[in-house]
Enzyme design. Structure first.
Site, PDB file in Angstrom:
ATOM      1  N   ASN A  54       0.784  -1.214   0.000  1.00 38.43           N
ATOM      2  CA  ASN A  54       0.000   0.000   0.000  1.00 38.43           C
ATOM      3  C   ASN A  54       0.827   1.281   0.000  1.00 38.43           C
ATOM      4  OD1 ASN A  54      -2.725   1.323   0.345  1.00 38.43           O
ATOM      5  ND2 ASN A  54      -1.606   2.180   2.081  1.00 38.43           N
ATOM      6  N   GLU A  55       0.699   2.050  -1.059  1.00 38.59           N
ATOM      7  CA  GLU A  55       1.240   3.418  -1.161  1.00 38.59           C
ATOM      8  C   GLU A  55       2.740   3.551  -0.913  1.00 38.59           C
ATOM      9  OE1 GLU A  55      -1.195   5.938   1.326  1.00 38.59           O
ATOM     10  OE2 GLU A  55      -2.955   5.628   0.070  1.00 38.59           O
TER      11      GLU A  55
ATOM     12  N   GLU B 148      -8.412   3.049  -3.790  1.00 39.23           N
ATOM     13  CA  GLU B 148      -8.686   3.642  -2.475  1.00 39.23           C
ATOM     14  C   GLU B 148      -9.214   5.047  -2.715  1.00 39.23           C
ATOM     15  OE1 GLU B 148      -5.850   3.110   0.813  1.00 39.23           O
ATOM     16  OE2 GLU B 148      -6.443   5.089   1.537  1.00 39.23           O
TER      17      GLU B 148
ATOM     18  N   ARG C   9      -8.847  14.547  -0.554  1.00 39.92           N
ATOM     19  CA  ARG C   9      -7.853  14.827  -1.582  1.00 39.92           C
ATOM     20  C   ARG C   9      -8.345  14.264  -2.890  1.00 39.92           C
ATOM     21  NH1 ARG C   9      -5.875  10.181   1.297  1.00 39.92           N
ATOM     22  NH2 ARG C   9      -4.824  11.240   2.959  1.00 39.92           N
TER      23      ARG C   9
END
Ligand SMILES: *[C@@H]1O[C@H](CO)[C@@H](O)[C@H](O)[C@H]1NC(C)=O
Ligand SMILES: *[C@@H]1O[C@H](CO)[C@@H](O)[C@H](O)[C@H]1NC(C)=O
Ligand SMILES: *[C@@H]1O[C@H](CO)[C@@H](O)[C@H](O)[C@H]1NC(C)=O
Ligand SMILES: *[C@@H]1O[C@H](CO)[C@@H](O)[C@H](O)[C@H]1NC(C)=O
Ligand SMILES: *[C@@H]1O[C@H](CO)[C@@H](O)[C@H](O)[C@H]1NC(C)=O
Ligand SMILES: *[C@@H]1O[C@H](CO)[C@@H](O)[C@H](O)[C@H]1NC(C)=O
Ligand SMILES: *[C@@H]1O[C@H](CO)[C@@H](O)[C@H](O)[C@H]1NC(C)=O
Ligand SMILES: *[C@@H]1O[C@H](CO)[C@@H](O)[C@H](O)[C@H]1NC(C)=O
Ligand SMILES: *[C@@H]1O[C@H](CO)[C@@H](O)[C@H](O)[C@H]1NC(C)=O
Length: 896
Positions: free
Chosen positions: A188-189, A267, A395
């Site tokens: 993840n990320e 996500e 965001r």
């Protein structure tokens, strides 16, 4: 096209305010024209709508709910035709380390350890499958146990170890839990790795998991697409390109689209679960398809079951954080109903109609999409119009647009493929409607009598043409979400049991000796691991106290044996777990423990935060003790920074159970080891301003055992006098700043709701904070621009205070901005407004508080979040005071 639209709307803007509808869109979805032999090459596959449990520990407290409430919550998330009715459940593959709201246990703490019963994600996957056997599953790691690598910053160092680690999870899902994993992510990320992706594919195929599809990279498109160009092997191995919070206006999309691989928002949202969060989510699910062809949307997160004070409070489909009372936020659930507009009427495998042929942008701001079933019998049209002021997600930053009301007309042509089809086609449709912005909120309502809102103006069936044709017309006002479908058996608004909203306080005193758990490797109630893995284990060796008596059967054991590959910030402090409330200050704590080795310190803390960076900790190893601010650094304590420290008169034997005590009250602290006070109430004075959780932890990733925990309130600040405010004729309200009521208690004067219409509503009076007259400020007497409480009026400029609706409830202080200026307060308690023109500071001083944090449990608007040296002491809160319009102020509401 969008430039032209913006131009038109800007031109029309001034004359259109409040005017009738003048601009209609007419479009058509000509399905027979697109499908050739049942196949539409230009119609992307709809891959579904999902949500994420984890990343991390977001479902933690759901596990502890009473079974009937828990079942109801799970129904709202997963049951088809009931609530959010999700198509995809994405879960964290636990990695023993912090991953946003806590840490989730790994299935392999070490290379020779494998346990496929840990944590709650298996349970959740099974509960979801029980409700919807077709739900798609997706696993993604945020962190990894340390053994997969030699470098905690790079999990891809030994590809073979990592592929085997991941394979064990996929295999375990199938063999132990009977769950087929449909999608698997990388990391993840924190970056992907080409070699690992290719190797993982081979390992999956070799083990019979050919159907598991790989999602790359669960991060930003700019970090993937440019690297993939011309790399056909990598492109072909990535089944899905999964991006986080994708920016629809980014320039990278043409590169990503050129690979012809489905693109998902894997996500999305992270936005607070009010009407604005619902508007964010409803909007992006449409814009991502219309603007960038994205075909899957997954929301972070599934259920807000993590305490306020861990990251991103309630940025969830629905919020359930009070297992002790059984209450969850069932009353509105706007995000659930925004989701239902999509999930109840279209399913993975349906097709999106292409942009320009059934899908597109509305003329006056917004999006529409037509989806069609694979057999071409059913269509669903979804229309979303959200005005910019209700559209922001957390965001990325929003681009500029404006919206106006409009009538939207669409003609949907479906083929008549058989005689039976022709006979059954009767032109029936149904319309479901929400409005997420208007004063009278509508959430997922079936329009029985659509009237002016929606109508199917004509239905034409012509066997000669082989077409049945639906002319649909909708009155699309700002805030609208419409779903029109001919799938008549779909659509149902499940109902929640009515439950009283209790006081949100964690119940004290609290005691747990961990002996009642009928499980091993499981979690104890309520404790929320932030770093490491605190699991219940059966203890079968030397369960004795110092008198040699057997008294412990099960214990809470920190079970991660080495520093994990963290997702964020895992190398400073040792492992720890928290319980309680962000508002706690005056608590006493008693904990029994056994030491794993002579060097490791065991710590207990009060007033602390999820990163263990503030609060007070009492720590001991076999020979010494430390009383410190913050937690236990793995590098060792700095004696100069300690509040107090010392050596123990008799060293603590590793095979015995010992007890640490810590109690904090105002400036006072008391600490003890095995009942002997080592820091007495009058020995040292501690700073005030820390507030927060109770924590248990250690200075190293070692198998520290905890035998019991006991938390109790201490001191007098556990009761408030809280007279009901009485509104007296001729009395007015003013605002003040005063010390916040402590310990999770609150008073009527301090309780505010911040509404999705940007108002600050005082709960006891039902009135809203209002700017009296922005030009009336008395600079000389330091009064600033006055604020009062007045009747709340939707969209009243004088009551509108802009803010980031998600961060405001979290650990970043946010300004509350009226058109004329910001809400501010001075140290001595005056609350007013700064004014931009003329330039007026807060009551004439620069030394003022200009930003705020909303504490959802106490509904306090505080001027600090946690310990803040610049605040100079305990947190202060906004308060409402009622005073007669005479010289003599009469305080009807006791202030803080
Ligand atoms: C828009 O549609 C409405 C309802 O069908 C109709 O009354 C109106 O004349 C249309 N306006 C324009 C400009 O086409
Ligand atoms: C969107 O997807 C469809 C079907 O895969 C394709 O035909 C179309 O070119 C894509 N559009 C863009 C803008 O990538
Ligand atoms: C993979 O992990 C399992 C479980 O720990 C172990 O039994 C097996 O030997 C490992 N295989 C490889 C190739 O490392
Ligand atoms: C990809 O290949 C094409 C054709 O060989 C070449 O023109 C282009 O520069 C390559 N792009 C990259 C980023 O390597
Ligand atoms: C959006 O509009 C605001 C206010 O008119 C302006 O300050 C800002 O620069 C605009 N942003 C963009 C990206 O056009
Ligand atoms: C659209 O709905 C609004 C709000 O209910 C109403 O005022 C307006 O008259 C409607 N317009 C049409 C064309 O029906
Ligand atoms: C794994 O967990 C289960 C259930 O909690 C437990 O019964 C079992 O002993 C554990 N297995 C190992 C190898 O620790
Ligand atoms: C605000 O106060 C100024 C100065 O006292 C006065 O001139 C003005 O009329 C007031 N405005 C309103 C809307 O009451
Ligand atoms: C407003 O006034 C303060 C001093 O009173 C000054 O520091 C600040 O720069 C001014 N701001 C503007 C925008 O003029």
């Amino acid at each position: 096209m969008s430039v032209k639209r913006l131009f038109v709307s800007l031109l029309l803007c001034p004359s259109l305010v409040g005017a009738a509808i003048t601009n209609n869109v007419t479009t058509s979805a000509n399905i027979p024209g697109l499908f050739v032999d049942g196949v539409c090459v230009d119609c992307p596959r709809f891959d579904g709508v999902g949500a994420i449990s984890g990343g991390g520990a977001t479902s933690r407290l759901l596990v502890d709910y009473p079974p009937d409430v828990q079942a109801e919550i799970l129904d709202f998330l997963f049951l088809p035709n009931f609530g959010a009715s999700l198509h995809i459940l994405k879960v964290e593959i636990g990695g023993d380390s912090y991953s946003t709201d806590g840490s989730e246990s790994s299935h392999m703490h070490s290379q020779d350890d494998l346990n496929l019963s840990r944590g709650y994600e298996w349970w959740l996957l099974k509960e979801a499958k029980k409700r919807n056997p077709h739900i798609l599953t997706y696993g993604l790691p945020w962190a990894f146990p340390g053994w997969v690598t030699d470098d905690v910053k790079n999990p891809f160092q030994h590809i073979d170890r990592l592929t085997n680690y991941t394979l064990q999870w996929v295999k375990g899902a199938k063999e132990v839990h009977g769950i087929d994993i449909d999608y698997l992510g990388i990391w993840n990320e924190r970056g992907t790795n080409r070699e690992y992706v290719l190797a993982m594919r081979k390992v999956l195929d070799a083990s019979g998991f050919n159907n598991v599809r790989l999602v790359v990279n669960d991060g930003q498109p700019k970090d993937l697409c440019p690297l993939m160009v011309n790399d056909t092997e990598y492109i072909n191995t990535a089944d899905i390109l999964g991006f986080h919070y994708p920016n629809d206006k980014s320039g990278v999309w043409p590169i990503c689209s050129s690979f012809d691989t489905p693109i998902w928002a894997s996500e999305e949202s992270s936005s607070y679960d009010d009407l604005n969060g619902a508007a964010c989510w409803a909007r992006v699910m449409a814009s991502h398809y219309v603007l960038n062809n994205m075909t899957g949307n997954i929301m972070w997160n599934l259920v807000g079951s993590y305490a306020h004070g861990t990251g991103w409070y309630a940025s969830s489909m629905l919020t359930a954080v009070q297992p002790w009372s059984g209450y969850y936020e069932w009353e509105q659930m706007p995000v659930v109903w925004a989701t239902a507009h999509y999930t109840q009427f279209a399913f993975p495998g349906w097709r999106y109609m292409p942009v320009g042929k059934g899908s597109g942008e509305l003329a006056q701001g917004g999006y529409y999409m037509t989806l069609v079933s694979p057999d071409q019998k059913y269509f669903t049209v979804i229309v979303v119009k959200i005005s910019r002021e209700h559209a922001p997600c957390t965001r990325p930053r929003l681009w500029n647009w404006s919206t106006q009301d409009e009538v939207f007309q669409i003609t949907v042509d479906l083929p008549i493929l058989s005689e039976a089809d022709e006979d059954s086609a009767d032109g029936e449709t149904q319309t479901w409607y929400s409005n997420l912005e208007q004063e009278d909120t509508v959430l997922f309502q079936k329009l029985d009598n659509p009237g002016v809102l929606s109508r199917v103006s004509s239905f034409v069936k012509s066997s000669k043409l082989g077409v049945r044709s639906y002319d649909i017309s909708l009155n699309v006002t700002a805030g609208s979400v419409f779903t029109v479908t001919n799938l008549m058996q779909a659509g149902n608004k499940g109902t929640a049991k009515v439950r009283n909203k209790p006081d949100a306080r964690f119940p004290l005193p609290y005691y747990d000796d961990f002996n009642s758990y009928q499980c091993d490797n499981c979690y104890s109630k309520y404790l929320s691991d932030q770093m490491g893995a605190f699991e219940i284990h059966f203890i079968d060796d030397g369960n004795t106290d110092k008198n040699g008596e057997l008294w412990q059967r099960r214990a809470l054991v920190q079970s991660a044996p080495q520093v994990p590959v963290g997702w964020q910030g895992t190398t400073k402090n040792g492992p720890m777990t928290v319980v309680g409330m962000t508002e706690w200050e005056d608590v006493g704590l008693q904990v029994s423990f056994r030491l794993p080795d002579p060097g490791t310190f065991v710590c207990i803390s009060t007033r602390t935060d999820q990163f263990w960076s503030n609060g007070v900790s009492m720590c001991a190893n076999t020979s010494s003790w430390f009383l410190v601010y913050g937690g236990a650094p793995m590098a060792g304590f700095d004696t100069k920074a300690a509040i107090a420290h010392g050596t123990l008169p008799a060293s603590l034997r590793q095979d015995y159970w010992h007890i640490l005590g810590l109690s904090t009250q105002g400036h006072q602290v008391e600490a003890s080891v095995n009942g002997d006070v080592v820091v007495g109430k009058d020995d040292v004075s501690i700073r005030v301003g820390d507030s927060g959780f109770v924590a248990l932890g250690a200075s190293a990733y070692a198998a520290v055992q905890f035998g019991h925990i006991h938390i109790e309130p201490v001191g007098p600040n556990w009761a408030v006098s809280n007279p009901s405010p009485t509104t007296q004729a001729g009395a007015t309200w003013s605002m003040q700043l005063g010390l916040c009521t402590a310990n999770g208690l609150t008073t009527d004067a301090e309780r505010f709701e911040v509404t999705s219409n940007w108002q600050i509503k005082h709960l006891a009076s039902g009135l809203c904070v209002t700017v009296v007259n922005e030009t009336m400020h008395d600079f000389n007497s330091n009064q600033g621009v006055q604020l009062t409480l007045q009747k709340c009026v939707h969209d009243n400029r004088a009551q509108r205070f802009w803010h980031d609706y998600t961060w405001l409830r979290n650990d970043r202080l946010m300004s509350l901005q009226n058109d004329s200026g910001d809400l501010c307060a001075t140290r001595d308690g005056k609350v007013s407004l700064t004014v931009k023109t003329p330039n007026v500071t807060c009551a004439g001083t620069e030394d003022a508080f200009l930003s705020w944090a909303l504490y959802p449990n106490t509904q306090q608007l505080r001027n600090t979040f946690g310990y803040d040296p610049s605040a100079g002491g305990r947190a202060q809160c906004l308060g409402a005071v009622q005073a007669k319009e005479s010289d003599e102020d009469e305080f009807l509401v006791e202030t803080i």
